[in-house]
Design an enzyme around this catalytic site. Structure first.
Site, PDB file in Angstrom:
ATOM      1  N   SER A  15       0.815  -1.220   0.174  1.00 42.78           N
ATOM      2  CA  SER A  15      -0.094   0.030  -0.019  1.00 42.78           C
ATOM      3  C   SER A  15       0.931   1.286  -0.019  1.00 42.78           C
ATOM      4  CB  SER A  15      -0.824   0.112   1.344  1.00 42.78           C
ATOM      5  OG  SER A  15      -1.820  -0.953   1.180  1.00 42.78           O
TER       6      SER A  15
HETATM    7  N1  SAH Z   1      -0.032  -4.693   4.061  1.00 40.19           N
HETATM    8  C1  SAH Z   1       0.793  -5.512   2.893  1.00 40.19           C
HETATM    9  C2  SAH Z   1      -0.068  -5.275   1.687  1.00 40.19           C
HETATM   10  C3  SAH Z   1      -1.129  -6.442   1.528  1.00 40.19           C
HETATM   11  S1  SAH Z   1      -1.610  -6.665   0.254  1.00 40.19           S
HETATM   12  C4  SAH Z   1       2.004  -4.590   2.912  1.00 40.19           C
HETATM   13  O1  SAH Z   1       2.294  -3.808   3.485  1.00 40.19           O
HETATM   14  O2  SAH Z   1       2.704  -4.931   1.958  1.00 40.19           O
HETATM   15  C5  SAH Z   1      -3.168  -7.630   0.526  1.00 40.19           C
HETATM   16  C6  SAH Z   1      -2.594  -9.060   0.814  1.00 40.19           C
HETATM   17  O3  SAH Z   1      -3.595  -9.863   1.466  1.00 40.19           O
HETATM   18  C7  SAH Z   1      -2.024 -10.032  -0.222  1.00 40.19           C
HETATM   19  O4  SAH Z   1      -0.615 -10.352  -0.003  1.00 40.19           O
HETATM   20  C8  SAH Z   1      -3.016 -11.370  -0.319  1.00 40.19           C
HETATM   21  O5  SAH Z   1      -2.408 -12.198  -0.765  1.00 40.19           O
HETATM   22  C9  SAH Z   1      -3.359 -11.177   1.189  1.00 40.19           C
HETATM   23  N2  SAH Z   1      -4.781 -11.982   1.445  1.00 40.19           N
HETATM   24  C10 SAH Z   1      -5.647 -11.775   0.628  1.00 40.19           C
HETATM   25  N3  SAH Z   1      -6.889 -12.643   1.062  1.00 40.19           N
HETATM   26  C11 SAH Z   1      -6.278 -13.125   2.242  1.00 40.19           C
HETATM   27  C12 SAH Z   1      -6.855 -13.913   3.104  1.00 40.19           C
HETATM   28  N4  SAH Z   1      -8.006 -14.491   3.195  1.00 40.19           N
HETATM   29  N5  SAH Z   1      -6.011 -14.299   4.487  1.00 40.19           N
HETATM   30  C13 SAH Z   1      -4.753 -13.795   4.257  1.00 40.19           C
HETATM   31  N6  SAH Z   1      -4.260 -12.955   3.255  1.00 40.19           N
HETATM   32  C14 SAH Z   1      -4.978 -12.812   2.280  1.00 40.19           C
END
Ligand code: SAH
Length: 218
Positions: free
Chosen positions: A66
Site C-alpha cells: 500500500s
Molecule cells: N499490507 C501489505 C499489503 C497487503 S496486499 C503490505 O504492507 O505489503 C493484501 C494481501 O492480502 C496480499 O498479500 C494477499 O495475498 C493477502 N490476502 C488476501 N486474502 C487473504 C486472506 N483471506 N487471508 C490472508 N491473506 C489474504
C-alpha cells in the site's frame, strides 16, 4: 550509516513531511515508525528507487504494498496505546507488519500466499522484529488462540468484515478494513469499526483501492 542508508533516511523524512504531515496527520508514534522502517527492504529490488513514492507498488503474484499514507492512516485509525496485541490479515510484503510492530506489543499476521509470506518472514527476521508472529492461512478466520485483539487491520477488500474477526475484537478495540459497497460503483471505502459491547460503531474514512480478500490459501 552507509551512503545508501543515509539516502533512505532522507527519503523517509521527506515522505513523513510531504505525504503524512502535509495531509494533516499528527506527529506521534505512528509517524515516528514511518520515519524509521526501511520501506526499501520490503519492495522488490526492481522497485527500490520508487520505495518512498506517494503510491502503491507491485509485489509478486499481482499483490501490492500500500501507499505510505494508507499504511499510516490505517495504523493511526486503530487508536493504539502501545500495549496491545494486534491482528493483521494480509501480510503481503511485511511492511505494514513492521510498522504495527513499532506501535503495538505483539503482532499476529496471517497471509494466504505462501511465497509472499516466506519473503516477508525473511525480511522481518533480518530486521529482528521478534514480536511478530506469522501464519500461513485464511485470515478471514482470524487467530482464535490469541483473541481478544486490541486492534485488527485487514489489508484486503471485502463486502463485510468477516464475522470471526469481529468475534475476536476486544472491548473498545477497532477493526480497520476496506469495504466494497454496491452503491458506490466500483468504489471502496476504508472503514473503522469500534466494538461497543456487542455492537460495532462504523465510521467510513476515505476512498481506497485494495486487492480482494480471498478464501483459502495458495
Ligand atoms: N499490507 C501489505 C499489503 C497487503 S496486499 C503490505 O504492507 O505489503 C493484501 C494481501 O492480502 C496480499 O498479500 C494477499 O495475498 C493477502 N490476502 C488476501 N486474502 C487473504 C486472506 N483471506 N487471508 C490472508 N491473506 C489474504
Amino acid at each position: 550509516m552507509t551512503r545508501g542508508e543515509d539516502k533512505a533516511a532522507r527519503e523517509r523524512a521527506d515522505m513523513v513531511r510531504d505525504q503524512l504531515l502535509a495531509r494533516g496527520m499528527d506527529p506521534g508514534p505512528v509517524l515516528k515508525a514511518m520515519g524509521e522502517v526501511p520501506r526499501e527492504m520490503f519492495v522488490p529490488r526492481s522497485h527500490r528507487s520508487a520505495a518512498y513514492d506517494d503510491a502503491p507498488l507491485a509485489l509478486a503474484g499481482g499483490q501490492t504494498i500500500s501507499q505510505p499514507y494508507v499504511v499510516a492512516r490505517m495504523t493511526e485509525e486503530l487508536g493504539l496505546r502501545g500495549d496491545e496485541r494486534v491482528l493483521e490479515v494480509g501480510t503481503g510484503s511485511g511492511y505494514q507488519t513492521a510498522i504495527l510492530a513499532r506501535v503495538a506489543a505483539e503482532v499476529y499476521s496471517i497471509e494466504r500466499d505462501a511465497l509472499l509470506l516466506g519473503r516477508a518472514s525473511d525480511v522481518l527476521a533480518r530486521l529482528a522484529y521478534d514480536t511478530v508472529h506469522l501464519r500461513h492461512g485464511d485470515g478471514r478466520l482470524g487467530w482464535p488462540e490469541e483473541e481478544p485483539f486490541g486492534g485488527i487491520l485487514v489489508a484486503a477488500v471485502g463486502r463485510e468484515p468477516p464475522p470471526a474477526l469481529l468475534a475476536q475484537l476486544g472491548p473498545g478495540a477497532r477493526l480497520v478494513m476496506p469495504l466494497k459497497y454496491d452503491d458506490t460503483e466500483d468504489g471502496e471505502v476504508l472503514v473503522r469499526l469500534e466494538r461497543r459491547g456487542d455492537s460495532f460503531h462504523r465510521t467510513p474514512l476515505f476512498p481506497v483501492r485494495f486487492v480482494p480478500l480471498l478464501a483459502g490459501t495458495r
